[in-house]
Design a protein around this motif. Structure first.
Motif, PDB file in Angstrom:
ATOM      1  N   ALA A  96       0.839  -1.207   0.000  1.00 13.66           N
ATOM      2  CA  ALA A  96       0.000   0.000   0.000  1.00 13.66           C
ATOM      3  C   ALA A  96       0.872   1.254   0.000  1.00 13.66           C
ATOM      4  N   GLU A  97       1.981   1.203   0.742  1.00 13.53           N
ATOM      5  CA  GLU A  97       2.913   2.339   0.758  1.00 13.53           C
ATOM      6  C   GLU A  97       3.534   2.522  -0.617  1.00 13.53           C
ATOM      7  N   ARG A  98       3.873   1.393  -1.233  1.00 10.46           N
ATOM      8  CA  ARG A  98       4.481   1.422  -2.563  1.00 10.46           C
ATOM      9  C   ARG A  98       3.526   2.146  -3.542  1.00 10.46           C
ATOM     10  N   ARG A  99       2.263   1.785  -3.472  1.00 12.32           N
ATOM     11  CA  ARG A  99       1.263   2.419  -4.336  1.00 12.32           C
ATOM     12  C   ARG A  99       1.205   3.927  -4.062  1.00 12.32           C
ATOM     13  N   ALA A 100       1.144   4.285  -2.776  1.00 17.29           N
ATOM     14  CA  ALA A 100       0.985   5.700  -2.423  1.00 17.29           C
ATOM     15  C   ALA A 100       2.196   6.517  -2.869  1.00 17.29           C
ATOM     16  N   VAL A 101       3.398   5.966  -2.668  1.00 16.55           N
ATOM     17  CA  VAL A 101       4.601   6.745  -3.013  1.00 16.55           C
ATOM     18  C   VAL A 101       4.756   6.836  -4.534  1.00 16.55           C
ATOM     19  N   LEU A 102       4.424   5.764  -5.244  1.00 13.63           N
ATOM     20  CA  LEU A 102       4.472   5.824  -6.713  1.00 13.63           C
ATOM     21  C   LEU A 102       3.520   6.912  -7.223  1.00 13.63           C
ATOM     22  N   LEU A 103       2.314   6.988  -6.643  1.00 13.84           N
ATOM     23  CA  LEU A 103       1.363   8.008  -7.105  1.00 13.84           C
ATOM     24  C   LEU A 103       1.835   9.418  -6.731  1.00 13.84           C
ATOM     25  N   ARG A 104       2.506   9.522  -5.588  1.00 10.19           N
ATOM     26  CA  ARG A 104       3.025  10.844  -5.225  1.00 10.19           C
ATOM     27  C   ARG A 104       4.176  11.231  -6.177  1.00 10.19           C
ATOM     28  N   HIS A 105       4.993  10.240  -6.529  1.00  9.24           N
ATOM     29  CA  HIS A 105       6.067  10.489  -7.493  1.00  9.24           C
ATOM     30  C   HIS A 105       5.458  11.000  -8.809  1.00  9.24           C
ATOM     31  N   LEU A 106       4.362  10.372  -9.208  1.00  8.96           N
ATOM     32  CA  LEU A 106       3.656  10.813 -10.427  1.00  8.96           C
ATOM     33  C   LEU A 106       3.167  12.263 -10.276  1.00  8.96           C
ATOM     34  N   ASP A 107       2.597  12.584  -9.117  1.00  8.80           N
ATOM     35  CA  ASP A 107       2.138  13.965  -8.877  1.00  8.80           C
ATOM     36  C   ASP A 107       3.286  14.955  -9.061  1.00  8.80           C
ATOM     37  N   TYR A 108       4.437  14.616  -8.507  1.00  7.94           N
ATOM     38  CA  TYR A 108       5.590  15.520  -8.596  1.00  7.94           C
ATOM     39  C   TYR A 108       6.087  15.627 -10.034  1.00  7.94           C
ATOM     40  N   GLU A 109       6.038  14.521 -10.759  1.00  4.39           N
ATOM     41  CA  GLU A 109       6.438  14.575 -12.174  1.00  4.39           C
ATOM     42  C   GLU A 109       5.504  15.538 -12.919  1.00  4.39           C
ATOM     43  N   ALA A 110       4.199  15.368 -12.710  1.00  7.66           N
ATOM     44  CA  ALA A 110       3.229  16.207 -13.415  1.00  7.66           C
ATOM     45  C   ALA A 110       3.435  17.677 -13.054  1.00  7.66           C
ATOM     46  N   LEU A 111       3.759  17.930 -11.801  1.00  2.90           N
ATOM     47  CA  LEU A 111       3.914  19.302 -11.329  1.00  2.90           C
ATOM     48  C   LEU A 111       5.208  19.957 -11.822  1.00  2.90           C
ATOM     49  N   HIS A 112       6.284  19.177 -11.873  1.00 10.69           N
ATOM     50  CA  HIS A 112       7.597  19.811 -12.054  1.00 10.69           C
ATOM     51  C   HIS A 112       8.263  19.595 -13.404  1.00 10.69           C
ATOM     52  N   VAL A 113       7.881  18.579 -14.174  1.00  9.59           N
ATOM     53  CA  VAL A 113       8.647  18.389 -15.416  1.00  9.59           C
ATOM     54  C   VAL A 113       7.816  18.615 -16.680  1.00  9.59           C
ATOM     55  N   GLU A 137       3.830  18.017 -18.613  1.00 12.68           N
ATOM     56  CA  GLU A 137       2.934  16.883 -18.849  1.00 12.68           C
ATOM     57  C   GLU A 137       3.521  15.824 -19.798  1.00 12.68           C
ATOM     58  N   ARG A 138       4.090  16.268 -20.917  1.00 10.72           N
ATOM     59  CA  ARG A 138       4.530  15.314 -21.932  1.00 10.72           C
ATOM     60  C   ARG A 138       5.691  14.452 -21.431  1.00 10.72           C
ATOM     61  N   LEU A 139       6.703  15.129 -20.863  1.00  9.65           N
ATOM     62  CA  LEU A 139       7.872  14.405 -20.360  1.00  9.65           C
ATOM     63  C   LEU A 139       7.484  13.554 -19.150  1.00  9.65           C
ATOM     64  N   ALA A 140       6.585  14.086 -18.318  1.00  9.78           N
ATOM     65  CA  ALA A 140       6.160  13.342 -17.130  1.00  9.78           C
ATOM     66  C   ALA A 140       5.517  12.018 -17.543  1.00  9.78           C
ATOM     67  N   ALA A 141       4.643  12.057 -18.563  1.00  8.52           N
ATOM     68  CA  ALA A 141       3.988  10.826 -19.015  1.00  8.52           C
ATOM     69  C   ALA A 141       5.031   9.838 -19.538  1.00  8.52           C
ATOM     70  N   LEU A 142       6.027  10.335 -20.247  1.00  7.11           N
ATOM     71  CA  LEU A 142       7.114   9.471 -20.743  1.00  7.11           C
ATOM     72  C   LEU A 142       7.905   8.872 -19.571  1.00  7.11           C
ATOM     73  N   ASN A 143       8.250   9.735 -18.615  1.00  7.75           N
ATOM     74  CA  ASN A 143       9.040   9.273 -17.468  1.00  7.75           C
ATOM     75  C   ASN A 143       8.323   8.194 -16.669  1.00  7.75           C
ATOM     76  N   MET A 144       6.980   8.238 -16.671  1.00  7.09           N
ATOM     77  CA  MET A 144       6.234   7.281 -15.848  1.00  7.09           C
ATOM     78  C   MET A 144       6.414   5.838 -16.328  1.00  7.09           C
ATOM     79  N   ARG A 145       6.829   5.654 -17.584  1.00  9.05           N
ATOM     80  CA  ARG A 145       7.104   4.283 -18.058  1.00  9.05           C
ATOM     81  C   ARG A 145       8.204   3.677 -17.195  1.00  9.05           C
ATOM     82  N   ARG A 146       9.253   4.484 -17.009  1.00 10.04           N
ATOM     83  CA  ARG A 146      10.411   4.007 -16.256  1.00 10.04           C
ATOM     84  C   ARG A 146      10.090   3.947 -14.746  1.00 10.04           C
ATOM     85  N   ILE A 147       9.462   5.013 -14.261  1.00 10.59           N
ATOM     86  CA  ILE A 147       9.221   5.122 -12.819  1.00 10.59           C
ATOM     87  C   ILE A 147       8.218   4.055 -12.370  1.00 10.59           C
ATOM     88  N   GLY A 148       7.182   3.821 -13.203  1.00 12.28           N
ATOM     89  CA  GLY A 148       6.186   2.793 -12.870  1.00 12.28           C
ATOM     90  C   GLY A 148       6.845   1.431 -12.731  1.00 12.28           C
TER      91      GLY A 148
END
Ligand SMILES: Cc1cc2nc3c(=O)[nH]c(=O)nc-3n(C[C@H](O)[C@H](O)[C@H](O)COP(=O)(O)O)c2cc1C
Length: 338
Positions: free
Chosen positions: A260-277, A279-290
């Motif tokens: 459950a923690e793994r899920r929560a932190v992965l989703l928070r990582h996604l939030d930070y990607e969307a916020l800081h890098v 939208e387009r690059l964040a979606a690409l990065n999520m392949r690797r991060i996921g």
């Protein structure tokens, strides 16, 4: 808390560092790592030439926010004057530490005489370090190197370490492999120990630390002053506290992260990607991060394939939530950490 590691004027409460990793240690990664106990984080290597030209992509790589402190920036290059100019630019941006890359073994980099190629040119390393040291007003200077370019004895690292100390470098990180060795060769902790025995500045060991047990083994074999985690930090921000506890000599072993923690932190990582890098690059990065966070879970490969088709962070979020839902793994309500 007394400093566990001192690098020039920097006093750090932890003896665990995260290595710079191209396309991995971006701002979202560093924020997640810091929330889990990492103190000093490093931007991936940036080219001194590109920085001197104010290349847009390079400047984006240096994007940071006030919570992202203390922050190290690593420079790649070989011309002393360009390196000095880039170092002054990094200092002007407000970084806390400057690191010089003497470890990158990518063919193009080596062909340019940069990164690990410099391990064969100790005289040039001395000139680079002298020029950079002179250009810096307050920043501590560190070097991250391999144990050698081609010489497996570790002598190249010892020679470079002695020059570094002489030129005013405040700490050294040593990756216990040569540039010619791939990851299937185990990192050589004795080579890190040989550098430690040759200098008085702090030596940070690097290579194959994936757990607190690995960190203890490295510390025992090399007497290094601190441990630098590389691939072991990808999708596993819990590793920093685990290692700190172990190096501090015990206390209760940190519980492994539950799914459950793994899920929560992965989703928070996604939030930070969307916020800081963006939208387009964040979606690409999520392949690797996921993939990092779900390795070992059932059907993780299916998620990886699906993430490759996700063209937005909203789509990536849906796929990740469905993946964990199907496994019956619910997380606490996600959202940005306060
Ligand atoms: C994808 C990737 C990117 C990397 N990028 C950098 C980099 O920008 N600068 C650097 O000094 N080392 C870089 N490295 C090397 C790591 O920082 C580290 O020294 C190496 O992986 C050994 O540590 P490990 O065995 O714990 O992973 C990179 C390694 C990987 C796998």
């Amino acid at each position: 808390m007394p400093a566990a590691l001192t690098i020039g004027p920097l006093s750090l409460a932890s003896r665990v560092l995260q290595s710079p990793m191209a396309d991995c240690t971006d701002l979202p990664f560093r924020l997640i790592a810091r929330e889990h106990g990492l103190t000093l984080a490093c931007v991936e290597m940036v080219s001194a030439n590109s920085l001197a030209r104010a290349n847009r992509k390079t400047l984006e790589m240096l994007k940071t926010i006030p919570q992202d402190r203390p922050l190290a920036v690593q420079l790649l290059g070989s011309d002393p004057a360009t390196m000095a100019r880039a170092a002054a630019a990094v200092e002007g941006m407000g970084a806390d530490l400057l690191d010089i890359n003497l470890g990158c073994s990518v063919r193009k980099v080596v062909k340019n005489g940069e990164g690990a190629a410099l391990l064969r040119e100790p005289g040039k390393v001395g000139r680079i370090l002298r020029a950079v040291r002179r250009a810096l007003k307050r920043l501590p200077l560190t070097v991250k190197m391999r144990k050698g370019f081609d010489d497996e004895s570790g002598r190249q690292a010892v020679e470079i370490a002695a020059i570094s100390e002489l030129e005013g470098v405040s700490a050294l990180a040593v990756h216990g492999r040569t540039a010619l060795q791939g990851y299937d060769v185990k990192a050589d902790y004795a080579a890190i120990g040989a550098v430690k025995a040759a200098v008085r500045i702090p030596v940070i060991g690097n290579g194959d630390v994936f757990s607190a047990e690995d960190a203890l083994a490295m510390a025992a074999a090399s007497s290094c002053d601190a441990v630098m985690v590389g691939r072991g930090g990808l999708g596993n921000p819990w590793i920093y506290r685990d290692i700190d506890l172990a190096l501090a000599g015990g206390g209760p072993k940190a519980a492994p992260p539950n799914p459950a923690e793994r899920r929560a932190v992965l989703l928070r990582h996604l939030d930070y990607e969307a916020l800081h890098v963006g939208e387009r690059l964040a979606a690409l990065n999520m392949r690797r991060i996921g993939a990092w966070y779900t390795t070992g879970l059932p059907h993780a490969k299916r998620l990886r394939t699906a993430l490759c088709l996700a063209d937005s962070t909203a789509a990536a979020r849906r796929l990740i939530e469905e993946f964990f839902d199907r496994l019956g793994i619910q997380g606490p309500a996600h959202g940005l950490a306060q």
